[in-house]
Design a protein around this motif. Structure first.
Motif, PDB file in Angstrom:
ATOM      1  N   GLN A  45      39.301  24.884  28.238  1.00  0.00           N
ATOM      2  CA  GLN A  45      40.487  24.248  28.471  1.00  0.00           C
ATOM      3  C   GLN A  45      41.366  24.969  29.465  1.00  0.00           C
ATOM      4  N   LEU A  46      41.562  26.182  29.067  1.00  0.00           N
ATOM      5  CA  LEU A  46      42.310  27.149  29.794  1.00  0.00           C
ATOM      6  C   LEU A  46      41.590  27.352  31.439  1.00  0.00           C
ATOM      7  N   GLN A  47      40.497  27.548  31.255  1.00  0.00           N
ATOM      8  CA  GLN A  47      39.524  27.694  32.684  1.00  0.00           C
ATOM      9  C   GLN A  47      39.891  26.513  33.575  1.00  0.00           C
ATOM     10  N   SER A  48      39.901  25.351  32.924  1.00  0.00           N
ATOM     11  CA  SER A  48      39.835  23.851  33.692  1.00  0.00           C
ATOM     12  C   SER A  48      41.399  23.859  34.191  1.00  0.00           C
ATOM     13  N   GLY A  49      42.309  24.336  33.364  1.00  0.00           N
ATOM     14  CA  GLY A  49      43.762  24.183  33.893  1.00  0.00           C
ATOM     15  C   GLY A  49      44.170  23.159  32.934  1.00  0.00           C
ATOM     16  N   GLU A  50      43.441  22.529  31.971  1.00  0.00           N
ATOM     17  CA  GLU A  50      43.619  21.300  30.961  1.00  0.00           C
ATOM     18  C   GLU A  50      44.770  21.815  30.144  1.00  0.00           C
ATOM     19  N   ALA A  51      44.721  23.331  29.748  1.00  0.00           N
ATOM     20  CA  ALA A  51      45.564  23.678  28.660  1.00  0.00           C
ATOM     21  C   ALA A  51      46.216  25.155  29.435  1.00  0.00           C
ATOM     22  N   VAL A  52      47.363  25.544  29.024  1.00  0.00           N
ATOM     23  CA  VAL A  52      48.076  26.675  29.528  1.00  0.00           C
ATOM     24  C   VAL A  52      48.690  27.645  28.462  1.00  0.00           C
ATOM     25  N   LEU A  53      48.558  28.972  28.887  1.00  0.00           N
ATOM     26  CA  LEU A  53      48.989  30.046  28.058  1.00  0.00           C
ATOM     27  C   LEU A  53      50.608  30.138  28.251  1.00  0.00           C
ATOM     28  N   VAL A  54      51.213  29.852  27.321  1.00  0.00           N
ATOM     29  CA  VAL A  54      52.736  29.860  27.658  1.00  0.00           C
ATOM     30  C   VAL A  54      53.475  30.983  26.878  1.00  0.00           C
ATOM     31  N   TRP A  55      54.644  31.654  27.524  1.00  0.00           N
ATOM     32  CA  TRP A  55      55.166  32.542  26.792  1.00  0.00           C
ATOM     33  C   TRP A  55      56.835  32.113  26.552  1.00  0.00           C
ATOM     34  N   SER A  56      57.093  31.925  25.380  1.00  0.00           N
ATOM     35  CA  SER A  56      58.643  31.622  24.905  1.00  0.00           C
ATOM     36  C   SER A  56      59.489  32.631  24.847  1.00  0.00           C
ATOM     37  N   GLU A  57      60.562  33.012  25.864  1.00  0.00           N
ATOM     38  CA  GLU A  57      61.415  33.976  25.696  1.00  0.00           C
ATOM     39  C   GLU A  57      62.251  33.596  24.489  1.00  0.00           C
ATOM     40  N   LEU A  58      62.673  32.304  24.023  1.00  0.00           N
ATOM     41  CA  LEU A  58      63.194  32.071  22.935  1.00  0.00           C
ATOM     42  C   LEU A  58      62.776  32.574  21.557  1.00  0.00           C
ATOM     43  N   HIS A  59      61.551  32.292  21.457  1.00  0.00           N
ATOM     44  CA  HIS A  59      60.808  32.757  20.244  1.00  0.00           C
ATOM     45  C   HIS A  59      60.110  33.985  20.471  1.00  0.00           C
ATOM     46  N   GLU A  60      59.979  34.546  21.494  1.00  0.00           N
ATOM     47  CA  GLU A  60      59.340  35.737  21.947  1.00  0.00           C
ATOM     48  C   GLU A  60      57.737  35.724  21.088  1.00  0.00           C
ATOM     49  N   THR A  61      57.072  34.618  21.590  1.00  0.00           N
ATOM     50  CA  THR A  61      55.834  34.260  21.278  1.00  0.00           C
ATOM     51  C   THR A  61      54.996  33.574  22.301  1.00  0.00           C
ATOM     52  N   VAL A  62      53.568  33.769  22.189  1.00  0.00           N
ATOM     53  CA  VAL A  62      52.571  33.152  23.215  1.00  0.00           C
ATOM     54  C   VAL A  62      52.076  31.925  22.485  1.00  0.00           C
ATOM     55  N   ASN A  63      51.783  30.834  23.065  1.00  0.00           N
ATOM     56  CA  ASN A  63      51.207  29.649  22.491  1.00  0.00           C
ATOM     57  C   ASN A  63      50.283  29.210  23.647  1.00  0.00           C
ATOM     58  N   ILE A  64      49.251  28.276  23.085  1.00  0.00           N
ATOM     59  CA  ILE A  64      48.589  27.539  24.043  1.00  0.00           C
ATOM     60  C   ILE A  64      48.732  26.053  23.874  1.00  0.00           C
ATOM     61  N   MET A  65      49.104  25.375  24.982  1.00  0.00           N
ATOM     62  CA  MET A  65      49.491  23.985  25.046  1.00  0.00           C
ATOM     63  C   MET A  65      48.780  23.004  26.059  1.00  0.00           C
ATOM     64  N   PRO A  66      48.735  21.866  25.863  1.00  0.00           N
ATOM     65  CA  PRO A  66      48.444  21.049  27.150  1.00  0.00           C
ATOM     66  C   PRO A  66      49.087  21.209  28.294  1.00  0.00           C
ATOM     67  N   ARG A  67      48.845  21.339  29.599  1.00  0.00           N
ATOM     68  CA  ARG A  67      49.570  21.469  30.652  1.00  0.00           C
ATOM     69  C   ARG A  67      50.539  20.472  30.822  1.00  0.00           C
TER      70      ARG A  67
END
Length: 72
Positions: A45-67
């Motif tokens: 899903q990341l490779q196809s662009g269906e999902a993205v890796l997201v950095w939250s500055e507010l929470h200082e966390t990395v998450n994966i979510m649907p684009r």
């Protein structure tokens, strides 16, 4: 902020995906899937662009979510 998954060290990306899969506890229906299969699904899903890796500055966390769910 979207983080290009291609710029992440492969071992780190593997750990991020695995942590996401374990945290999400997604229901795959009647067919149970292994951790490896779930990690492979998210990687595709990341490779196809269906999902993205997201950095939250507010929470200082990395998450994966649907684009489509990312509002940056």
């Amino acid at each position: 902020m979207i983080i290009p998954w291609q710029q992440i060290d492969p071992a780190t990306l593997e750990n991020v995906i695995e942590a996401f899969v374990l945290r999400e506890g997604t229901d795959y229906g009647a067919e149970e899937r292994s951790l490896t299969q779930k990690v492979d699904d998210v990687r595709r899903q990341l490779q196809s662009g269906e999902a993205v890796l997201v950095w939250s500055e507010l929470h200082e966390t990395v998450n994966i979510m649907p684009r489509g769910a990312f509002r940056g």
